[in-house]
Design a protein around this motif. Structure first.
Motif, mmCIF file in Angstrom:
data_model
loop_
_atom_site.group_PDB
_atom_site.id
_atom_site.type_symbol
_atom_site.label_atom_id
_atom_site.label_comp_id
_atom_site.label_asym_id
_atom_site.label_seq_id
_atom_site.Cartn_x
_atom_site.Cartn_y
_atom_site.Cartn_z
ATOM 1 N N GLY A 119 0.813 -1.203 0.000
ATOM 2 C CA GLY A 119 0.000 0.000 0.000
ATOM 3 C C GLY A 119 0.848 1.254 0.000
ATOM 4 N N THR A 148 1.046 5.620 -1.211
ATOM 5 C CA THR A 148 0.556 6.668 -2.097
ATOM 6 C C THR A 148 1.245 6.571 -3.438
ATOM 7 O OG1 THR A 148 0.133 8.138 -0.223
ATOM 8 C CG2 THR A 148 0.292 9.144 -2.399
ATOM 9 N N ARG A 196 -12.316 -3.348 -0.501
ATOM 10 C CA ARG A 196 -11.832 -1.989 -0.253
ATOM 11 C C ARG A 196 -12.980 -1.129 0.250
ATOM 12 N NH1 ARG A 196 -10.513 0.017 -6.451
ATOM 13 N NH2 ARG A 196 -12.677 0.138 -7.215
ATOM 14 N N THR A 215 -8.700 4.929 -4.515
ATOM 15 C CA THR A 215 -8.284 5.314 -3.169
ATOM 16 C C THR A 215 -9.232 4.734 -2.132
ATOM 17 O OG1 THR A 215 -7.234 7.365 -3.899
ATOM 18 C CG2 THR A 215 -7.968 7.268 -1.610
ATOM 19 N N ALA A 216 -8.664 3.973 -1.198
ATOM 20 C CA ALA A 216 -9.480 3.298 -0.190
ATOM 21 C C ALA A 216 -8.557 2.567 0.780
ATOM 22 C CB ALA A 216 -10.425 2.295 -0.843
ATOM 23 N N VAL A 217 -9.148 2.077 1.835
ATOM 24 C CA VAL A 217 -8.467 1.104 2.682
ATOM 25 C C VAL A 217 -8.776 -0.277 2.119
ATOM 26 C CG1 VAL A 217 -8.220 0.128 4.991
ATOM 27 C CG2 VAL A 217 -8.610 2.588 4.709
ATOM 28 N N TYR A 218 -7.754 -1.054 1.883
ATOM 29 C CA TYR A 218 -7.901 -2.375 1.289
ATOM 30 C C TYR A 218 -7.725 -3.442 2.369
ATOM 31 C CZ TYR A 218 -7.912 -0.498 -3.424
ATOM 32 O OH TYR A 218 -8.255 0.169 -4.575
ATOM 33 N N THR A 277 -5.024 -1.812 4.834
ATOM 34 C CA THR A 277 -3.898 -0.979 4.433
ATOM 35 C C THR A 277 -4.404 0.129 3.506
ATOM 36 O OG1 THR A 277 -1.661 -1.001 3.491
ATOM 37 C CG2 THR A 277 -3.294 -2.401 2.435
ATOM 38 N N GLN A 278 -3.886 1.308 3.685
ATOM 39 C CA GLN A 278 -4.345 2.469 2.926
ATOM 40 C C GLN A 278 -3.669 2.518 1.558
ATOM 41 O OE1 GLN A 278 -6.685 5.018 3.814
ATOM 42 N NE2 GLN A 278 -6.427 5.589 1.666
ATOM 43 N N THR A 294 -3.660 5.312 -1.529
ATOM 44 C CA THR A 294 -4.046 6.653 -1.928
ATOM 45 C C THR A 294 -3.476 6.936 -3.304
ATOM 46 O OG1 THR A 294 -4.059 7.406 0.370
ATOM 47 C CG2 THR A 294 -4.002 9.092 -1.342
#
Length: 125
Positions: free
Chosen positions: A8, A10, A37, A90-93, A119-120, A122
């Motif tokens: 994860g 950015t 997600r 974009t999300a928490v997976y 896990t984020q 972005t």
């Protein structure tokens, strides 16, 4: 059964990321591991699932052709390779596995009872 996620972060739009989900504690290889997600203020949505024994895969339409789910028996790990990322990704997976016997493919959040920590991801535009 335990699921431990890594990866994860950015990335810029159009970029790629790979998520990992280390699995342990299964008594046999007839199980599935899925990825979901959850974006802020939205439901937790199905992304992809793989059947460990056969490597059969199913994807949500929104990621088909861009994401690839795979597994490594040697590393007891399921991967989610994400390409062509957009801001909408974009999300928490979360990775997850059913805690009971379910029919294949398990596509609903309610099919899953054991979850990774999340896990984020972005994607910046």
């Amino acid at each position: 059964v335990h699921l431990v996620q890594s990866g994860g972060g950015t990335v810029q739009a159009g970029g790629s990321l790979r998520l990992s989900c280390a699995v342990s504690g299964f008594n046999n290889d007839d199980y599935a591991v899925g990825w979901f997600r959850q974006a802020p203020g939205k439901e937790r949505d199905f992304v992809a699932v793989i059947r460990w024994a056969t490597a059969d895969e199913v994807y949500a339409d929104s990621v088909k052709g861009r994401f690839t789910i795979s597994r490594s028996a040697a590393k007891n790990t399921v991967y989610l390779e994400m390409n062509g990322l957009t801001a909408e990704d974009t999300a928490v997976y979360f990775c997850a596995t059913p805690s009971d016997v379910v029919s294949w493919p398990p596509l609903s959040r309610s099919d899953y009872g054991i979850w990774g920590q999340g896990t984020q991801v972005t994607v910046s535009s």
